[in-house]
Structure formats: structure tokens, C-alpha cells
Design an enzyme around this catalytic site. Sequence first.
Site, PDB file in Angstrom:
ATOM      1  CD  GLU A  75      -3.078  -1.215   2.064  1.00  0.00           C
ATOM      2  OE1 GLU A  75      -3.072  -0.397   3.007  1.00  0.00           O
ATOM      3  OE2 GLU A  75      -3.977  -2.073   1.920  1.00  0.00           O
ATOM      4  CD  GLU A 102      -3.386  -6.290   3.154  1.00  0.00           C
ATOM      5  OE1 GLU A 102      -4.175  -5.573   3.779  1.00  0.00           O
ATOM      6  OE2 GLU A 102      -2.153  -6.108   3.179  1.00  0.00           O
TER       7      GLU A 102
END
Length: 322
Positions: free
Chosen positions: A190, A322
Amino acid sequence: MKMTSSLFGLVSMNVFVLIVLTVFVQPASSNRLTVSGTSFMLNNNKVFLSGGNLAWINYGCDYGYDFYPNTKPKVEEQFKLMKQAGGNTMRIWIHCECVSSPLINETSGYVIAPDNNGKFLGDVKDLLDTAEKYDILVIPTLWSAGKHPRLHGLINDTKKLQSYIDIVLKPLATKLKGHKALGAYDICNEPEGILIRHSVDTDPCFDTRGVNFGIGWHGAFFDYKHMLRFINLQSAAIKSVDPGALVTVGIWEGKVITDKFNMVNRYSDDCLRKAGGKKEGVLDFYSVHGYSNAIGQTFDSLGVFKHSAPDYGVNKPIVVGE
Ligand SMILES: *[C@@H]1O[C@H](CO)[C@@H](O)[C@H](O)[C@H]1NC(C)=O
Ligand SMILES: *[C@@H]1O[C@H](CO)[C@@H](O)[C@H](O)[C@H]1NC(C)=O
């Protein structure tokens, strides 16, 4: 006469087709994970990656130094459970924000070794050897975009990053080259967590005004130009020693991998090459995350649970990481 010749024509055409097929099929018979169009291939078959994001046992302190004897039995237990549950892939974080590895000279900010006692590379290799016993593919996630200044130095300064590439990344990619349990390298978890909102740039790859909401939750440190350069240079370095290795990034949301819906695919070959200048430094597939927002429990309208892969209009596989 006519029939004979057409029969002959047919036969020779079959022979020709067979030869051509043999030539093209051979590279895909690799027992490594590969990408073909928007699919993954393993042992000549299409494979659906199904598994989990284990992440870590002790954040940033699992490999190198003397951490691994504690890590190994705990990770192995997860491989075993994953295998029993029918999964085939595990995403595992390595350096995190540069918590312990690589070893950095705190004065200069340059990487001086993988760790302080030469165990790091062997530990990561053993992680993959262990995964192989359970037919699990490991996706090592090198970095996590957090607040740590050591990591920020590597993102900000390509000379510092080059010290990491030379001293850790290339030796690691060399050691793991061709390993059956190596699924792909995930360069960074991220990146959007440390990006600057309202970053104005004439190039749409780097302008963040279209994705203001949500980015920079760990703080406003970098723009996409720095972050995509960080990714491009590391992907190219991995591919320079192991051209068959797959590379991805743990991307925050579906809206940054598409040129549709008035959005910009920040992780396109074009944006990555513009940022870092390395032709080979691109992604083989998109690993995209999807969380509901904490308040309304709703997913982003362009999120991965709201769309099918073709909606994003990309020519590479998409994994929900995720
Ligand atoms: C760390 O960096 C400083 C400043 O560049 C340098 O003087 C020192 O020798 C370096 N130490 C090591 C162990 O590399
Ligand atoms: C990046 O480097 C510049 C120039 O040295 C510096 O001003 C800036 O604070 C650095 N940014 C981060 C987030 O480390």
C-alpha cells in the site's frame, strides 16, 4: 490426383501446426508460476491463486539476525493449515518499514548489509523451502509504506536505494531464482499510505487530485513520482537477475489500476517507466486490496468487491491481495 495432393497438403499442415505448438508450449511447461494474458499458469495449467495474507509473526523482525528460529515453526503451521484448507498462496512481509533489515548506516542512510550476522538470505530461502513442502507459493512483500525514516531515505534517494539493490535485493533474487515456491515479489504494501494528497502534476500518472480521498493515512511524505520510481527500479533489478520472476505491488484500491471511469492506472507500464526510466521495471499482475470503510461498512464504488476483473480494462491478471 487432386485428392491425394489435398490430403498431402492437409497432413503437412498438421505436421507444421504440431511443430509450432511444440515450440510455443515449451516455455509454459515451466513449473514456476507464470502469467499468460490475464491468467496465471503453473505446470501447464491455468491456476487460480487462493490463499492468505499472513503478513508477519513479529512485524519487521522475522528474517535475519536471530529471528528465524522463532518465525519458522509459526509460519510452517500456517502453511500446513493453508494446505489443509485447499489454499495455494501466502503473502508474507519481509522488511516492513525497514524495522530491522536491511542493516542501514544510521549516519549515511546507506544499506551496509542485509542484517548483522549474515543470516537473512538463508532465512528467506528456508521460508520458501518450507512452503514448497506444502505446495504453497510465497509472495514475499518487501516493504510496507509506513513512517520509518530509514525506508523514507530509500524512497527519496536513488543512491541509497541502489545500495539496497546491490547489497540485498540482487543477492536475494539470485538466491531465490527459479525456486518453485516463489510466487512473485510484491515490492511494497500500500504505497498510497504515505502519499501526498492534492499533488499537482502535469502528468496524470503523478497527479493525485483524482484520488484525494483516502490516501496518506500514515502521513503525507511522497508523491507518485517518487513511489513509482522506487517500484520501477526494484522491479527492474529483480528481473535483471531473474527475468522469469513475477513482480507486483500491494495496491490500495481498484481505482488506481484503471484508465476507465475517468481514472488513471498509476501502475501501468507507461507510468512506471516514466517514473524510473527502466523498461523492464513493470508489474506482471495487479495485486489490489479491498476494505470497506469503517463508518458506513461500504466498499469504494470502484473497489475489487464491486467489480469483475474485465471492468478495469487491464491486460494483466488481478489478484485480491488483501
Ligand atoms: C557510516 O557512514 C558514515 C558517514 O558517511 C561513515 O563515516 C562511516 O564510516 C559509515 N560506517 C559504516 C560502518 O559503514
Ligand atoms: C526527501 O529529500 C529532500 C531533499 O533532500 C528533503 O527535503 C525531504 O524532506 C525528503 N523527504 C522525505 C519524506 O524524506
